[in-house]
Every structure is written in C-alpha cells, then in structure tokens.
Design an enzyme around this catalytic site. Sequence first.
Site, PDB file in Angstrom:
ATOM      1  N   GLU A 251      15.093   6.037   7.236  1.00  0.00           N
ATOM      2  CA  GLU A 251      15.292   7.413   6.751  1.00  0.00           C
ATOM      3  C   GLU A 251      16.582   7.395   5.949  1.00  0.00           C
ATOM      4  O   GLU A 251      17.669   7.319   6.513  1.00  0.00           O
ATOM      5  CB  GLU A 251      15.431   8.379   7.937  1.00  0.00           C
ATOM      6  N   LEU A 252      16.450   7.464   4.624  1.00  0.00           N
ATOM      7  CA  LEU A 252      17.638   7.269   3.785  1.00  0.00           C
ATOM      8  C   LEU A 252      18.002   8.561   3.053  1.00  0.00           C
ATOM      9  O   LEU A 252      17.616   9.631   3.465  1.00  0.00           O
ATOM     10  CB  LEU A 252      17.387   6.108   2.826  1.00  0.00           C
ATOM     11  N   CYS A 285      20.774  15.032   4.232  1.00  0.00           N
ATOM     12  CA  CYS A 285      19.931  14.115   3.447  1.00  0.00           C
ATOM     13  C   CYS A 285      18.948  14.865   2.583  1.00  0.00           C
ATOM     14  O   CYS A 285      18.537  14.383   1.536  1.00  0.00           O
ATOM     15  CB  CYS A 285      19.206  13.159   4.380  1.00  0.00           C
ATOM     16  N   GLU A 462       9.470  10.405  10.810  1.00  0.00           N
ATOM     17  CA  GLU A 462       9.968  10.873  12.104  1.00  0.00           C
ATOM     18  C   GLU A 462       9.437  12.286  12.322  1.00  0.00           C
ATOM     19  O   GLU A 462       9.376  13.074  11.377  1.00  0.00           O
ATOM     20  CB  GLU A 462      11.496  10.828  12.133  1.00  0.00           C
TER      21      GLU A 462
HETATM   22  P1  NAD Z   1      25.738   4.440   6.428  1.00  0.00           P
HETATM   23  O1  NAD Z   1      24.553   3.803   5.818  1.00  0.00           O
HETATM   24  O2  NAD Z   1      27.074   4.091   5.922  1.00  0.00           O
HETATM   25  O3  NAD Z   1      25.802   4.130   8.009  1.00  0.00           O
HETATM   26  C1  NAD Z   1      24.709   4.435   8.863  1.00  0.00           C
HETATM   27  C2  NAD Z   1      24.830   3.600  10.127  1.00  0.00           C
HETATM   28  O4  NAD Z   1      24.602   2.235   9.825  1.00  0.00           O
HETATM   29  C3  NAD Z   1      26.193   3.670  10.814  1.00  0.00           C
HETATM   30  O5  NAD Z   1      26.003   3.793  12.211  1.00  0.00           O
HETATM   31  C4  NAD Z   1      26.797   2.305  10.483  1.00  0.00           C
HETATM   32  O6  NAD Z   1      27.731   1.847  11.412  1.00  0.00           O
HETATM   33  C5  NAD Z   1      25.563   1.431  10.493  1.00  0.00           C
HETATM   34  N1  NAD Z   1      25.714   0.142   9.814  1.00  0.00           N
HETATM   35  C6  NAD Z   1      26.604  -0.207   8.845  1.00  0.00           C
HETATM   36  N2  NAD Z   1      26.416  -1.493   8.475  1.00  0.00           N
HETATM   37  C7  NAD Z   1      25.386  -1.972   9.224  1.00  0.00           C
HETATM   38  C8  NAD Z   1      24.724  -3.233   9.294  1.00  0.00           C
HETATM   39  N3  NAD Z   1      25.080  -4.266   8.529  1.00  0.00           N
HETATM   40  N4  NAD Z   1      23.699  -3.368  10.164  1.00  0.00           N
HETATM   41  C9  NAD Z   1      23.309  -2.317  10.934  1.00  0.00           C
HETATM   42  N5  NAD Z   1      23.908  -1.110  10.924  1.00  0.00           N
HETATM   43  C10 NAD Z   1      24.943  -0.940  10.067  1.00  0.00           C
HETATM   44  O7  NAD Z   1      25.461   6.009   6.328  1.00  0.00           O
HETATM   45  P2  NAD Z   1      26.443   7.202   6.682  1.00  0.00           P
HETATM   46  O8  NAD Z   1      27.523   7.251   5.650  1.00  0.00           O
HETATM   47  O9  NAD Z   1      26.823   7.160   8.124  1.00  0.00           O
HETATM   48  O10 NAD Z   1      25.437   8.435   6.487  1.00  0.00           O
HETATM   49  C11 NAD Z   1      25.177   9.000   5.260  1.00  0.00           C
HETATM   50  C12 NAD Z   1      23.871   8.505   4.680  1.00  0.00           C
HETATM   51  O11 NAD Z   1      22.802   8.728   5.596  1.00  0.00           O
HETATM   52  C13 NAD Z   1      23.489   9.264   3.420  1.00  0.00           C
HETATM   53  O12 NAD Z   1      22.991   8.398   2.438  1.00  0.00           O
HETATM   54  C14 NAD Z   1      22.399  10.208   3.904  1.00  0.00           C
HETATM   55  O13 NAD Z   1      21.537  10.673   2.913  1.00  0.00           O
HETATM   56  C15 NAD Z   1      21.720   9.389   4.928  1.00  0.00           C
HETATM   57  N6  NAD Z   1      20.969  10.261   5.838  1.00  0.00           N
HETATM   58  C16 NAD Z   1      19.594  10.249   5.804  1.00  0.00           C
HETATM   59  C17 NAD Z   1      18.875  11.092   6.634  1.00  0.00           C
HETATM   60  C18 NAD Z   1      17.371  11.098   6.640  1.00  0.00           C
HETATM   61  O14 NAD Z   1      16.792  11.509   7.644  1.00  0.00           O
HETATM   62  N7  NAD Z   1      16.703  10.680   5.606  1.00  0.00           N
HETATM   63  C19 NAD Z   1      19.541  11.932   7.517  1.00  0.00           C
HETATM   64  C20 NAD Z   1      20.912  11.907   7.535  1.00  0.00           C
HETATM   65  C21 NAD Z   1      21.617  11.042   6.694  1.00  0.00           C
END
Ligand code: NAD
Length: 493
Positions: A251-252, A285, A462
Amino acid sequence: MSDLPVFRNYINGEFVESSQQYESINPATGLAWAIVPVADKAESEAAVESAHRAFVSPEWARMTATERGKLLFRLADIMAENSDVLAAIETKDTGKIIRETRAQVAYICEYVRYFAGLADKVEGTHLPIDKQDMEVFLRREPIGVVAAIIPWNSQMFLAATKFGPAIAAGCTMVMKASEEAPAPLLEFARLVDEAGFPPGVFNIVSGYGQDCGKVITSHPLISRIAFTGGPETARHVIHNSAENLADVSLELGGKSPVIVFDDVDVDSMINGIVAGIFGATGQSCVAGSRLIVHRNVKDEILSKLKAKAESILIGDPELMETEYGPLATVAQVEKIERIVAESIAAGATLVTGGKRPEDYADRTYYLPTILDCSNVEDASSVTNELFGPVLSVLTFDTEEEAVAIANNTRFGLAGGVFTKNISRAHRMIRAIRSGVVWVNTYRVISPMAPFGGFGESGYGREGGIQSLLDYMRTKSVWINTSEEPIPDPYKMR
Ligand code: NAD
C-alpha cells in the site's frame, strides 16, 4: 533521570528491555515527550522466531476460528475502552489533530470487529472431480508468519487493516512501527497483552529500516509481508522478499486526482476538496492533491477554496477545536518548501499559503497551500507526492482532457469525481485508473470496502473479504474411497 513515559517492544508476550532507546519528539512543541525503543538485529530476529513458535504451537494452531474471532472481539472492546488514550498518544507523537485521531481510533474498532466476525465464515469447497472413487475438497489455511510494516501516519488504522485479517485467518505476526512515531503501536501492544492472545501471536516492535525492517521482511520464517509506506522503501521490501519468497502486498503513496465538472453546485462540494487535501494536514496516502477543474468554474472554485483554506483554525493538535496541526517532521516541511519553490519558479501561481504560519514559524507547521498549475502541468508539485497540504490546480475543457490529465501519473490509489451527470460519472469511474473512485464525496472508508492501488500505488487490497483470504493458502485434499487395492503403477490397464 528523565520522567518521560517509556515505551517498550513487545515480544513473545513480554515487554522487553532494548539495548538502545531514544527520545520521540512531539512535532507540535518540538520537544521530547517519550522514550522509545530501537529493535536491533537480534531483537528483530527474536520477534520473528517468537511469532513462528506461536504459529506452530498447539495452543494457536488448534484454536478454532471462532475462538480467534472472540479474541479479536475482546481486543476491539479493549481498544474502544482505551480509544481516547490511543488517540492522545498518536496526537502527541505525530501532531495529527485530536479530533481526527479520536474519530479514527473509534472507527478502527469496527475494522477489528469486522474481521473478528469473518474469522469463522471462511468455507472450503468440494470439487466434482473427474476421477472415480475420489473425494476432493479444498481447505483454506493460514499462510504463516506475517511481517507487517507500518508508516508513521494513520498507524493504528494501517495496523488494524493488517492484523485484523491476518489474525482472523490464523496467522501470527511481527508488526513494525515507524521509527518516526512508534508510541501508538507500542501502547497498542499493552491492549493486545490485556486481550489474552497466546504469547508470540502478536509481536510489536519499533526500529530502523535496515536493522529491523530489513531483518524482518527477509527472514526465512516469514511467509507474508504486508507493507505500507513509500514506493522507494517498497522496492527494498521486494528485494528483501527475494530471500524468503514471501507473498507481498504493498500500500503505497498517491497523487490522486479530484475532477470537478461545471455542472456542480460549488458551495456543496468545496468541503469535499478541502477534506481531501487539508485533512490530516495532507499527510494522507489518498490526499486529493491534484484538483482538475473545468475551466468554466475554475475562478469560482479557486476563490471559495482560498477563502476556506484561509479560515481553517490552525493550532495545538491536542485541543478539540483545532482544525489543522503541524506536519510530523522537519524533513517533511523542508521537502514541501523545496517542491513549492520549484513549482513557483517553473511558472505555478501561488493562490494561498506557501509558507510556515507566522505564529509557528519555528515548528513543523505549513499553511494550507493552493498552487494554480494550469500553465505548468509538469510542475514538481503536480508530479510528486508531497505528503503535505499542497493542492495543485489544473484545468480542462473536455471530458477526454480531464481523463488524460487524471491518468497522467505513475500512481493510482484514489480519485474523486464531482458531477451531477450520472452517465458521465459512470464513464469517469471506468476511465480513472485507481483502486478507489469516490463520486460526489471524498476520503470515505469502510472495513467492507477493499482499498489499494494501481501502478506505483502498490498491489494487494486491504479491507473486505478478499483481504482475509490473502492471508490464507488453498490446500487440495484427495481421499481415495475405494476398497480396491491401489493398482500397480507399472502394469498397463
Ligand atoms: P517509508 O516508506 O519511509 O517507511 C515505511 C516503513 O518502512 C517504516 O516503518 C520504515 O522503518 C520501514 N522501512 C524502511 N526501510 C525498510 C527496509 N529496508 N525494509 C523494511 N522496512 C523498511 O514511509 P513513511 O515516510 O513512514 O510513510 C509515508 C509514505 O507512506 C507515503 O509515501 C504515503 O503515501 C505512504 N502511505 C500509504 C498508505 C496506503 O495505504 N496506500 C497509507 C499511509 C501512508
């Protein structure tokens, strides 16, 4: 000694002492407000091993689906009793306004109840097989140990959309909170503990991407990864899953279009656009960050949006009257400042906002911002996910143009259409390439409705029944009902 509240990782039914901790910052004040843990490699591995032990333990493996459902119902009740505490912690840790976190946490309990009720509704199938004396049926079984990776925004919600179906399906899990604001999920661990799940079924840890996220998602004992976050991290997660060949759902982010035709009643839909982009300070998001408006109503809509944006009550997120709070991190504000400056330099016109509010200039606040990008359709603010309160406005004359602009993105999470013409609404529903389309509304969700994206917004859904089945695997069972001896395989019949 610090008297800040201390949060701990939760592994195998115990709150553990981590080798490292740090102070979590309240973005509204810029001050440390809690001590939070860092799961190192060993602690992260221990969490996965604990989830695996629980998965194969008779206590969990032999538990009926009805009993799993009851545990989830109990958890939902405990969450409801503690929803104000969870909401207050989320507000302190992320800056999200309390009226949003309270409403969200209260509704999340319904997500948990929905999956609790589904737990014992999953049925197998009997096949009319093309062989004599054979009974063949299909069982659905839990896929295994799940690694759930959660970002810092809407984290209780994003956690529930993963643990609800996973636990109902009979999986066990390691859930990783975001290092940016882990306290709400670590507080949630206390509620899980109170609900009485067998030790190891639920493990909740916080740590950094490399030492914790990577270790969990690449661990050989993990069978399923449920990730929410940004597309760049998603690419790492997919690489990690090459180690264990786990199923992955992603979910990005998004760059969701909101298309407004010239047949609308402008006054009745302004709130929909505002909720779509300035709700959660744009850190959503599904933020409707590209307003694609018919040229005939552009001026009227822009002037009403400007008036509304300038009247939003900015303030302390912990106060119920506050309508708009800070962004979660300094890095977020700096990124937004850079992209807004680039867009203006490229020719976008600033309608309102575009800076930090004077009263909060030293903190992570940023004004609700509208950029008229109708002359620069490739402006940085149009093409990039800002994850902040910036609305980029584009214009169109024909329906075809509106569709082309809406789909001119690598993302495809959500889209909105405002029109009174039902035939046109249906044409737009078919034409917009996104996982959710809202017509004459925006940002409405339900546990019954699947949620997810196309393109760089990820894959998997989801919510809804399918999301539960995605935590299961089908097993084909063959039973020979004949009394005859099994024929010699080397003799022709
Ligand atoms: P992020 O991608 O920086 O981090 C997300 C999670 O991934 C964190 O817990 C981080 O510690 C973990 N992570 C980092 N490196 C990793 C690795 N190598 N392996 C596994 N896990 C790792 O995102 P963020 O800044 O916390 O959140 C913002 C982003 O999330 C935005 O792009 C937003 O659009 C997206 N988002 C999407 C939805 C959805 O449902 N589509 C909902 C909310 C947020």
